[in-house]
Design a protein around this motif. Structure first.
Motif, PDB file in Angstrom:
ATOM      1  N   VAL A   1      -5.811   3.117  -3.502  1.00  5.36           N
ATOM      2  CA  VAL A   1      -6.231   2.266  -2.384  1.00  5.36           C
ATOM      3  C   VAL A   1      -5.149   2.305  -1.307  1.00  5.36           C
ATOM      4  O   VAL A   1      -3.992   1.982  -1.568  1.00  5.36           O
ATOM      5  CB  VAL A   1      -6.452   0.822  -2.876  1.00  5.36           C
ATOM      6  CG1 VAL A   1      -6.751  -0.090  -1.706  1.00  5.36           C
ATOM      7  CG2 VAL A   1      -7.580   0.780  -3.899  1.00  5.36           C
ATOM      8  N   ALA A   2      -5.554   2.689  -0.110  1.00  2.00           N
ATOM      9  CA  ALA A   2      -4.573   2.923   0.951  1.00  2.00           C
ATOM     10  C   ALA A   2      -4.481   1.793   1.965  1.00  2.00           C
ATOM     11  O   ALA A   2      -3.492   1.699   2.700  1.00  2.00           O
ATOM     12  CB  ALA A   2      -4.891   4.226   1.671  1.00  2.00           C
ATOM     13  N   ASP A   3      -5.506   0.924   2.041  1.00  3.09           N
ATOM     14  CA  ASP A   3      -5.469  -0.130   3.060  1.00  3.09           C
ATOM     15  C   ASP A   3      -6.349  -1.300   2.626  1.00  3.09           C
ATOM     16  O   ASP A   3      -7.003  -1.260   1.592  1.00  3.09           O
ATOM     17  CB  ASP A   3      -5.915   0.399   4.424  1.00  3.09           C
ATOM     18  CG  ASP A   3      -7.267   1.108   4.367  1.00  3.09           C
ATOM     19  OD1 ASP A   3      -8.165   0.628   3.638  1.00  3.09           O
ATOM     20  OD2 ASP A   3      -7.417   2.148   5.032  1.00  3.09           O
ATOM     21  N   ARG A   4      -6.375  -2.325   3.432  1.00  6.84           N
ATOM     22  CA  ARG A   4      -7.091  -3.566   3.118  1.00  6.84           C
ATOM     23  C   ARG A   4      -8.591  -3.315   2.931  1.00  6.84           C
ATOM     24  O   ARG A   4      -9.198  -3.816   1.979  1.00  6.84           O
ATOM     25  CB  ARG A   4      -6.868  -4.577   4.244  1.00  6.84           C
ATOM     26  CG  ARG A   4      -7.664  -5.862   4.141  1.00  6.84           C
ATOM     27  CD  ARG A   4      -7.143  -6.760   3.065  1.00  6.84           C
ATOM     28  NE  ARG A   4      -7.884  -8.007   2.963  1.00  6.84           N
ATOM     29  CZ  ARG A   4      -7.352  -9.156   2.594  1.00  6.84           C
ATOM     30  NH1 ARG A   4      -6.057  -9.218   2.320  1.00  6.84           N
ATOM     31  NH2 ARG A   4      -8.081 -10.242   2.508  1.00  6.84           N
ATOM     32  N   ALA A   5      -9.179  -2.556   3.816  1.00  5.49           N
ATOM     33  CA  ALA A   5     -10.623  -2.305   3.718  1.00  5.49           C
ATOM     34  C   ALA A   5     -10.970  -1.609   2.404  1.00  5.49           C
ATOM     35  O   ALA A   5     -11.937  -1.970   1.726  1.00  5.49           O
ATOM     36  CB  ALA A   5     -11.095  -1.467   4.905  1.00  5.49           C
ATOM     37  N   ALA A   6     -10.161  -0.613   2.033  1.00  2.05           N
ATOM     38  CA  ALA A   6     -10.412   0.110   0.781  1.00  2.05           C
ATOM     39  C   ALA A   6     -10.195  -0.801  -0.424  1.00  2.05           C
ATOM     40  O   ALA A   6     -10.916  -0.707  -1.427  1.00  2.05           O
ATOM     41  CB  ALA A   6      -9.512   1.333   0.691  1.00  2.05           C
ATOM     42  N   LEU A   7      -9.207  -1.690  -0.333  1.00  3.11           N
ATOM     43  CA  LEU A   7      -8.931  -2.620  -1.429  1.00  3.11           C
ATOM     44  C   LEU A   7     -10.113  -3.555  -1.659  1.00  3.11           C
ATOM     45  O   LEU A   7     -10.570  -3.733  -2.792  1.00  3.11           O
ATOM     46  CB  LEU A   7      -7.659  -3.415  -1.129  1.00  3.11           C
ATOM     47  CG  LEU A   7      -7.282  -4.504  -2.141  1.00  3.11           C
ATOM     48  CD1 LEU A   7      -7.078  -3.905  -3.523  1.00  3.11           C
ATOM     49  CD2 LEU A   7      -6.020  -5.236  -1.672  1.00  3.11           C
TER      50      LEU A   7
ATOM     51  N   TYR B   1       0.845  -1.207   0.000  1.00  2.00           N
ATOM     52  CA  TYR B   1       0.000   0.000   0.000  1.00  2.00           C
ATOM     53  C   TYR B   1       0.874   1.249   0.000  1.00  2.00           C
ATOM     54  O   TYR B   1       1.973   1.225   0.560  1.00  2.00           O
ATOM     55  CB  TYR B   1      -0.915  -0.003   1.230  1.00  2.00           C
ATOM     56  CG  TYR B   1      -1.892  -1.152   1.257  1.00  2.00           C
ATOM     57  CD1 TYR B   1      -2.935  -1.212   0.337  1.00  2.00           C
ATOM     58  CD2 TYR B   1      -1.747  -2.179   2.195  1.00  2.00           C
ATOM     59  CE1 TYR B   1      -3.835  -2.267   0.370  1.00  2.00           C
ATOM     60  CE2 TYR B   1      -2.641  -3.234   2.223  1.00  2.00           C
ATOM     61  CZ  TYR B   1      -3.682  -3.277   1.302  1.00  2.00           C
ATOM     62  OH  TYR B   1      -4.564  -4.319   1.325  1.00  2.00           O
ATOM     63  N   PRO B   2       0.363   2.323  -0.618  1.00  2.00           N
ATOM     64  CA  PRO B   2      -0.872   2.369  -1.409  1.00  2.00           C
ATOM     65  C   PRO B   2      -0.658   1.712  -2.771  1.00  2.00           C
ATOM     66  O   PRO B   2       0.479   1.557  -3.217  1.00  2.00           O
ATOM     67  CB  PRO B   2      -1.139   3.868  -1.551  1.00  2.00           C
ATOM     68  CG  PRO B   2       0.208   4.497  -1.486  1.00  2.00           C
ATOM     69  CD  PRO B   2       1.017   3.655  -0.547  1.00  2.00           C
ATOM     70  N   LEU B   3      -1.739   1.357  -3.401  1.00  2.00           N
ATOM     71  CA  LEU B   3      -1.688   0.839  -4.767  1.00  2.00           C
ATOM     72  C   LEU B   3      -2.811   1.488  -5.561  1.00  2.00           C
ATOM     73  O   LEU B   3      -3.686   2.143  -5.006  1.00  2.00           O
ATOM     74  CB  LEU B   3      -1.776  -0.689  -4.787  1.00  2.00           C
ATOM     75  CG  LEU B   3      -3.028  -1.373  -4.222  1.00  2.00           C
ATOM     76  CD1 LEU B   3      -4.131  -1.484  -5.263  1.00  2.00           C
ATOM     77  CD2 LEU B   3      -2.673  -2.765  -3.702  1.00  2.00           C
ATOM     78  N   VAL B   4      -2.784   1.304  -6.875  1.00  2.00           N
ATOM     79  CA  VAL B   4      -3.750   1.943  -7.767  1.00  2.00           C
ATOM     80  C   VAL B   4      -4.486   0.875  -8.556  1.00  2.00           C
ATOM     81  O   VAL B   4      -3.859  -0.047  -9.109  1.00  2.00           O
ATOM     82  CB  VAL B   4      -3.058   2.925  -8.735  1.00  2.00           C
ATOM     83  CG1 VAL B   4      -4.064   3.522  -9.708  1.00  2.00           C
ATOM     84  CG2 VAL B   4      -2.354   4.026  -7.959  1.00  2.00           C
ATOM     85  N   LEU B   5      -5.815   0.971  -8.584  1.00  2.00           N
ATOM     86  CA  LEU B   5      -6.644   0.091  -9.402  1.00  2.00           C
ATOM     87  C   LEU B   5      -7.250   0.900 -10.536  1.00  2.00           C
ATOM     88  O   LEU B   5      -7.703   2.030 -10.334  1.00  2.00           O
ATOM     89  CB  LEU B   5      -7.760  -0.533  -8.569  1.00  2.00           C
ATOM     90  CG  LEU B   5      -7.348  -1.505  -7.469  1.00  2.00           C
ATOM     91  CD1 LEU B   5      -8.585  -1.972  -6.688  1.00  2.00           C
ATOM     92  CD2 LEU B   5      -6.604  -2.705  -8.036  1.00  2.00           C
TER      93      LEU B   5
END
Length: 488
Positions: A339-345, A321-325
């Motif tokens: 996306v900054a964390d597991r919940a957002a992912l 993190y962060p990653l981009v979708l």
């Protein structure tokens, strides 16, 4: 000068209509000897075309063999025999028919006639126009069935002889409007070497070129002896009048811009952007594979099925993190999620489950600006730095109404002042795409460069991309059209 020919099975089929000097019967058309230096010819095939190898079929076949532009084309006639063609849906059809039939007896089947994309049913104008764009036929009969809702279940071509009463008047009016507006283009006062159609959408919120830039393309055409005429979606059938097509409207695959590019290429026009360029640039999955194959530097990139059970675990492990979708066909920063964390992912993957079978996932590579390198025929023509919106991580921030967006600042440089690694990456990225006009988005920082994407119709706005070259930028684009036209 453009010549117009109306072809009917027999002249007697034309008795309800005013005489026309452009009218010939099929036998006469069959006996016409093709001339080497004949004027550009348009044929409206009004013969019965419903059967394979009928007079109408051969009329279209002969016209194409003679290098004439004809509606319906042989391809259209063949497509109309494909019953699976009618499986696609059209928004608003059921509602329009229900409203139109509300005051009468309930019916389960219905047939409606369309004349050059026009019909008499309120609310079905968009459907008839779209069908005419996809399958250009003078007269079509649309068949509908009501199951749970109204569906388009059949299309058939008709000839003038199949019409009666008011239908004849409706056809005659549509033919008059079509031949006057579409086929009989007034001569330009000034003689030009070539005619170039520039497709624009005056209603587009974020067009590739603003009105001032469009006017400069027209002026550049005048300097090069090219008549640059702005056209819109409604001018689809006029394409064969031109020598080239320049698309200055945001392109997409399931969109009229792609159909314009396909038709123009089929008619032998020089096209920027070509259908191939649109196909290759419109989908980020294709670009990712192309970049990987040709060694183009990029952020670390993965493809994932958002429905995959362990997708979140895999992306978390591989990218952190962060990653981009990204959805494959987003444009102007739309469909891109940080996306900054597991919940957002997990939440974002859930949102994208039905958007696409594959989603692109990339490492987050922060930079204060993105490079945009304009490339034409494998040569760099402009270099811009697009800065991120203040307090945001992208160069565009959409405001949720679909028509407005904030954007960051910019700096325009001569290409020779851009880092050599950035220019080389841009040229490497477009090499497998084609030789058209592209905008390559590149991040630079931490001792590396990374290509984000290639855009098939990059922005050229007055006061931005043209800030260094000024009118010379517009001249370069038009001169490239001339080069391609003279090479044919």
């Amino acid at each position: 000068m453009t010549q117009l020919i109306l072809v009917v099975d027999e002249l007697s089929a034309w008795e309800p209509y005013f005489p026309s000097e452009n009218l010939v019967d099929f036998e006469s058309y069959l006996k016409q000897a093709p001339a080497k230096n004949a004027p550009r010819t348009r044929v409206i095939n009004l013969c019965k075309t419903g059967k394979y190898l009928s007079n109408g079929y051969y009329c279209s076949l002969l016209a194409e063999a003679r290098g004439q532009n004809v509606i319906p084309s042989v391809s259209t006639l063949n497509n109309l025999r494909n019953k699976g063609l009618f499986a696609f849906g059209f928004d608003g059809v059921s509602e329009a028919l229900d409203q139109w039939l509300a005051s009468g007896e309930p019916v389960k089947q219905l047939k409606i006639k369309s004349y050059f994309g026009h019909c008499q049913v309120p609310g079905l104008g968009n459907l008839c126009r779209e069908l005419f764009e996809r399958l250009p036929c003078p007269i079509m009969e649309l068949g509908f069935k009501k199951r749970t809702h109204w569906e388009l279940t059949g299309l058939a071509t008709l000839a003038p002889r199949d019409l009666v009463g008011e239908e004849e008047d409706q056809f005659a009016n549509a033919l008059e409007a079509y031949s006057r507006i579409i086929w009989r283009k007034p001569k330009s006062v000034k003689r030009y070497r070539y005619d170039l159609a520039m497709l624009v959408n005056p209603e587009e919120a974020l067009p590739p070129s603003d009105p001032k830039a469009l006017k400069r393309f027209v002026k550049a055409g005048e300097r090069a002896g090219v008549n640059v005429e702005m056209i819109t979606r409604k001018d689809y059938q006029r394409l064969a009048e031109y020598d080239g097509l320049f698309i200055r409207e945001t392109t997409a695959i399931d969109h009229h811009t792609f159909r314009f590019a396909q038709k123009a290429e089929h008619e032998g026009l020089v096209v920027i952007d070509s259908p191939t360029s649109i196909l290759r640039c419109a989908n980020k999955i294709f670009l990712a594979e192309s970049f990987a194959k040709h060694g183009v530097p990029t952020p670390k990139t993965l493809m994932v099925n958002p429905k995959q059970k362990d997708a979140a675990d895999w992306l978390e492990r591989e990218l952190g993190y962060p990653l981009v979708l990204k959805i494959p066909d987003g444009a102007f920063s739309r469909g891109v999620y940080k996306v900054a964390d597991r919940a957002a992912l997990v939440d974002t993957l859930g949102k994208l489950r039905n958007a696409s079978a594959l989603v692109l996932a990339q490492e987050y590579f922060f930079t204060e600006f993105d490079w945009r390198i304009g490339v034409l025929n494998h040569q760099p023509i402009f270099a811009c730095k697009y800065f991120m919106v203040k307090g945001h991580w992208q160069i565009y921030r959409h405001n949720g109404n679909g028509r407005e967006a904030d954007s960051g600042g910019f700096v325009t440089l001569p290409t020779f002042e851009a880092p050599k690694a950035v220019i080389n990456a841009a040229l490497k990225a477009v090499r497998p795409i084609g030789d058209g006009l592209y905008g390559v988005d590149i991040k630079e920082g931490k001792g590396r460069v990374a290509v984000i994407e290639v855009n098939d119709n990059p922005n050229i706005d007055h006061g931005v991309e043209d800030l260094f070259l000024k009118d010379r930028l517009y001249d370069m684009v038009i001169e490239d059209f001339v080069r391609r036209l003279e090479a044919d």
